[in-house]
Enzyme design. Structure first.
Site, PDB file in Angstrom:
ATOM      1  N   SER A  27       6.093  33.430  -9.407  1.00 38.26           N
ATOM      2  CA  SER A  27       5.284  32.943 -10.316  1.00 38.26           C
ATOM      3  C   SER A  27       3.893  32.951  -9.930  1.00 38.26           C
ATOM      4  O   SER A  27       2.935  33.418 -10.562  1.00 38.26           O
ATOM      5  CB  SER A  27       5.715  31.488 -10.696  1.00 38.26           C
ATOM      6  N   HIS A  78       1.078  28.395  -9.628  1.00 43.04           N
ATOM      7  CA  HIS A  78       0.712  29.064 -10.629  1.00 43.04           C
ATOM      8  C   HIS A  78      -0.993  29.199 -10.592  1.00 43.04           C
ATOM      9  O   HIS A  78      -1.478  30.295 -10.754  1.00 43.04           O
ATOM     10  CB  HIS A  78       1.152  28.296 -12.024  1.00 43.04           C
TER      11      HIS A  78
END
Length: 512
Positions: free
Chosen positions: A292, A343
């Site tokens: 991610s 993220h």
């Protein structure tokens, strides 16, 4: 003379495009209409030039209303910032009534509307206002040309503008064809292979398996296993996690690799993944894995592209991309299991990495150097903060995860060993660690140790119903019925809908 007006329009258009970096949005040689655009200090100037005769103000107003409706209908062509709209009418004669009083509505995108009606009589004065508004110098028009020369010059200018437009379109197409899919496919294959190996030899949702294969495990990183920052980028926790990330990698990777080229793409991917991994190391004590961070780095790369190509960005992916980023960040904030630090770190890291690589064919030596310095400074800072956090016992959370899985696998002795080490510096997880250790003690018949741990747990967290319930069971086993009733009643009070808690309380109350 009609052909003279034609020449004026195409001469003026060519002057704006060739000498003042205006770009052609639309061109109709038969209708003698052309749309131009240019960005200046964050504002877009859109110029519509047309050779048309309007005898009355109402005809002019209808034309403007029609154009405003076309702009609204094709709003994707006019995204990316505030806009001043300039109507330039080239004609031999003006409308017979007073057209200057026209009131043209604006909106949130169109901040200002200017109308320039350049008839033969007013070309000098009104033309001057046009050049002043657009901040360009007046083009040089020849004094004496015959009709044939005006026509030949008009044809030549149209062809030149057509050539410039095709050249710009080709340049835009080349922006999205700097590289072919190569590393995107390799990354997809590698991630699927590693996931298959994990599932074949263990369980990808197992914390212990993840740590064994190289997940981000802060205590191990502190001991020198910094390679986990990279290896964790190729591990995924379950099939859903893998499929979601690989789907995002395919679509984002396709776009970024085509815009930046394959070498720049893989460079951005790994720099963003490392940046996201270090952000997770700094902020998240839990065991973590997944691509991610690197994938959010591809978002960052597209944002950097948007910064350098605002109009093209908003005409293609702009608002949709921003919405997707916003949704993902919001999802990460709402769902606690999501490693939002990775993220956001990946997003920032991808943007900085794009500064370092720069876009193909766009010079930026100073920004590259700035990107390198910023990247080194931030990764050093995140590593230092992560190491300092370890000194404060911030990694007891990872030991808590491991102990829970060891208990599920009925490896109680190892669970006791892990939690005993962790409670020496438990940070905010002391109650949870002691609860896990008490359960492991009870399963190996060390009830005295289990009871001591549970008594400490209810001191730390009096509202933990499970601790009162387990403590009641131990007191019942040791025939300490009063204490058992007290804790069973408290567990039932804290969770009145739990049938096991209620049954135990009723059972103890019925004992004479």
């Amino acid at each position: 003379m009609y052909i003279k007006q034609e020449y004026f329009l195409w001469k003026l258009s060519y002057h704006l495009v060739a000498n003042h970096q205006f770009h052609i949005l639309y061109m109709n040689k038969e209708k003698s209409e052309i749309w131009l655009e240019k960005e200046d200090k964050g504002k877009w100037h859109v110029v519509r030039l047309i050779h048309e005769v309007f005898n009355w103000k109402n005809q002019l107003k209808r034309d403007i209303d029609y154009v405003q409706a076309q702009i609204k209908q094709n709003s994707q062509l006019f995204r990316g910032g505030k806009m001043d709209l300039h109507y330039v009418y080239v004609s031999e004669f003006p409308p017979v009534d007073e057209w200057e009083s026209l009131d043209i509505a604006t909106n949130r995108n169109i901040q200002k509307v200017n109308i320039f009606y350049l008839d033969d009589k007013e070309k000098e004065s009104d033309g001057g206002r046009l050049y002043e508004t657009l901040q360009v110098e007046r083009p040089v028009f020849p004094d004496h040309l015959d009709e044939v020369e005006y026509e030949s010059q008009s044809l030549y200018l149209k062809q030149q503008l057509h050539t410039l437009r095709k050249k710009k379109q080709k340049e835009n197409e080349q922006i999205f064809s700097q590289g072919k899919l190569f590393f995107t496919i390799i990354l997809l294959v590698v991630n699927f292979i590693i996931f298959g190996l994990m599932e074949w030899q263990g369980d990808s949702t197992s914390v212990l398996t993840l740590i064994e294969y190289g997940a981000k495990f802060n205590p191990a990183i502190i001991e020198g296993e910094w390679w986990r920052i990279v290896s964790s980028m190729f591990l995924h926790i379950g099939a859903v996690h893998l499929l979601m990330n690989m789907l995002a990698l395919f679509y984002l990777g396709t776009a970024v690799e085509r815009i930046y080229g394959s070498i720049r793409f893989i460079f951005i991917y790994f720099l963003a993944g490392v940046f996201g991994g270090l952000a997770s190391f700094m902020m998240n004590p839990q065991v973590a894995a997944g691509a991610s961070g690197a994938i959010f780095g591809l978002f960052g790369a597209l944002l950097y592209f948007g910064l350098k190509n605002r109009r093209l960005f908003f005409q293609t992916m702009g608002y949709n991309l921003l919405i997707i980023i916003g949704i993902n960040i919001a999802f990460g904030i709402v769902v606690p299991q999501v490693d939002n630090s990775a993220h956001l770190g990946g997003l920032v890291g991808g943007f900085i990495a794009s500064m370092i690589t720069a876009l193909p064919r766009i010079p930026g030596k100073s920004s590259r150097l700035a990107g390198v310095l910023i990247y080194i400074a931030l990764v050093s800072l995140m590593a230092a903060i992560g190491i300092r956090n370890d000194e404060g016992g911030d990694y007891a959370a990872a030991q808590l995860q491991i102990s829970q899985e060891l208990i599920q696998q009925e490896e109680y002795d190892r669970a006791i060993e892990v939690t005993t080490t962790a409670v020496t510096n438990p940070d905010e997880y002391e109650a949870e660690l002691l609860f896990n250790r008490s359960y492991a003690y009870s399963r190996v018949d060390e009830l005295a140790f289990a009871k001591a741990d549970l008594e400490r747990v209810v001191e730390l967290q009096p509202g933990m119903a499970e601790a009162h319930y387990n403590l009641a069971l131990i007191h019942q086993t040791e025939e300490e019925l009063n204490e058992a009733r007290t804790h069973a009643a408290e567990a039932a009070r804290l969770q009145p809908d739990n049938e096991n808690f209620q049954d135990l309380s009723d059972e103890l109350n019925n004992i004479e």
